[in-house]
Design an enzyme around this catalytic site. Sequence first.
Site, short mmCIF file in Angstrom:
data_model
loop_
_atom_site.label_atom_id
_atom_site.label_comp_id
_atom_site.label_asym_id
_atom_site.label_seq_id
_atom_site.Cartn_x
_atom_site.Cartn_y
_atom_site.Cartn_z
N LYS A 107 1.16 2.36 5.29
CA LYS A 107 0.35 2.33 6.51
C LYS A 107 0.92 1.29 7.49
CE LYS A 107 -3.68 3.87 3.89
NZ LYS A 107 -5.13 3.67 3.66
N PHE A 127 -16.78 2.72 8.03
CA PHE A 127 -15.47 2.14 8.36
C PHE A 127 -14.51 3.16 9.00
CE2 PHE A 127 -15.33 3.45 3.86
CZ PHE A 127 -14.24 4.32 3.87
N ARG A 150 -1.19 6.77 -8.69
CA ARG A 150 -2.48 6.09 -8.48
C ARG A 150 -2.55 4.83 -9.34
NH1 ARG A 150 -5.91 7.31 -4.27
NH2 ARG A 150 -7.71 6.81 -5.56
N THR A 167 -8.67 1.09 -5.35
CA THR A 167 -8.88 1.26 -3.90
C THR A 167 -9.21 -0.06 -3.22
OG1 THR A 167 -9.64 3.53 -4.18
CG2 THR A 167 -10.38 2.39 -2.19
N ARG A 176 -1.07 -2.52 -4.66
CA ARG A 176 -2.15 -3.20 -3.95
C ARG A 176 -2.38 -4.60 -4.51
NH1 ARG A 176 -5.94 2.25 -3.57
NH2 ARG A 176 -5.11 2.97 -1.58
N HIS A 199 -1.35 4.55 0.93
CA HIS A 199 -2.03 5.77 0.49
C HIS A 199 -1.24 6.46 -0.62
CE1 HIS A 199 -4.28 9.49 0.63
NE2 HIS A 199 -3.11 10.12 0.55
N1 UDP Z 1 -11.06 2.14 3.47
C1 UDP Z 1 -11.46 1.14 4.33
N2 UDP Z 1 -12.61 0.45 4.02
C2 UDP Z 1 -13.36 0.74 2.92
C3 UDP Z 1 -12.92 1.77 2.04
C4 UDP Z 1 -11.76 2.45 2.36
O1 UDP Z 1 -10.81 0.85 5.32
O2 UDP Z 1 -14.40 0.10 2.70
C5 UDP Z 1 -9.82 2.86 3.81
C6 UDP Z 1 -8.63 2.34 3.00
O3 UDP Z 1 -7.51 2.29 3.86
C7 UDP Z 1 -8.44 3.41 1.95
C8 UDP Z 1 -8.87 4.65 2.72
O4 UDP Z 1 -9.97 4.22 3.50
O5 UDP Z 1 -7.12 3.48 1.49
C9 UDP Z 1 -9.24 5.83 1.88
O6 UDP Z 1 -10.25 5.48 1.01
P1 UDP Z 1 -10.43 6.23 -0.38
O7 UDP Z 1 -11.82 5.95 -0.86
O8 UDP Z 1 -9.98 7.64 -0.24
O9 UDP Z 1 -9.44 5.42 -1.34
P2 UDP Z 1 -7.94 5.62 -1.79
O10 UDP Z 1 -7.78 7.08 -2.18
O11 UDP Z 1 -7.05 5.22 -0.65
O12 UDP Z 1 -7.76 4.71 -2.98
#
Ligand code: UDP
Length: 160
Positions: A20, A68, A96, A102, A113, A125
Amino acid sequence: TCPSPSGIPGVQERTLVAVKPDGVQRRLVGDVIKRFERRGFKLVGMKLLQANEGILAEHYHELRRKPFYPALIHYMTSGPVVAMVWEGYNVVRTSRAMVGDTDSAEAKPGTIRGDFSIHVSRTLHASDSVETAQREISLWFHSSELVDWACCDYSNTYQL
Ligand code: UDP
């Protein structure tokens, strides 16, 4: 010619990984690529692009009602992203695990991460299922941008 791993189920699985805007700004693209290469995955597509709201609205469709969401779209359009397609055995699940939780604050050290991010809003991502990966890959890439190539060292990666 080298033996091909095509007889191994799941070996042609693909996933979308995207560095990103914060990762591009922080010059972390190489670190991310390195981890996927060293694990043994094969890069089959990669590009640097300025994402527009259209592609992001599709990509983050499921999150559109989250509080968000506006900040996420604003951030994702704040600079270029690097989108990549990685291929290999079990790549969706393994990537993953490599990416980590996440919530970066919970992500274990050793994960991407867990090593490069401290807040959920600034991460990379990786697709979360094989079906999602297929949808995301066709959203971010034309099929002509994906390269089907043979590694010359498959026997170092798989039992052929
Ligand atoms: N995100 C965010 N704030 C939050 C949760 C998620 O900005 O509280 C963003 C973050 O960039 C994350 C994306 O939303 O990577 C997608 O979230 P998802 O739950 O799909 O998680 P991921 O698949 O990326 O682990």
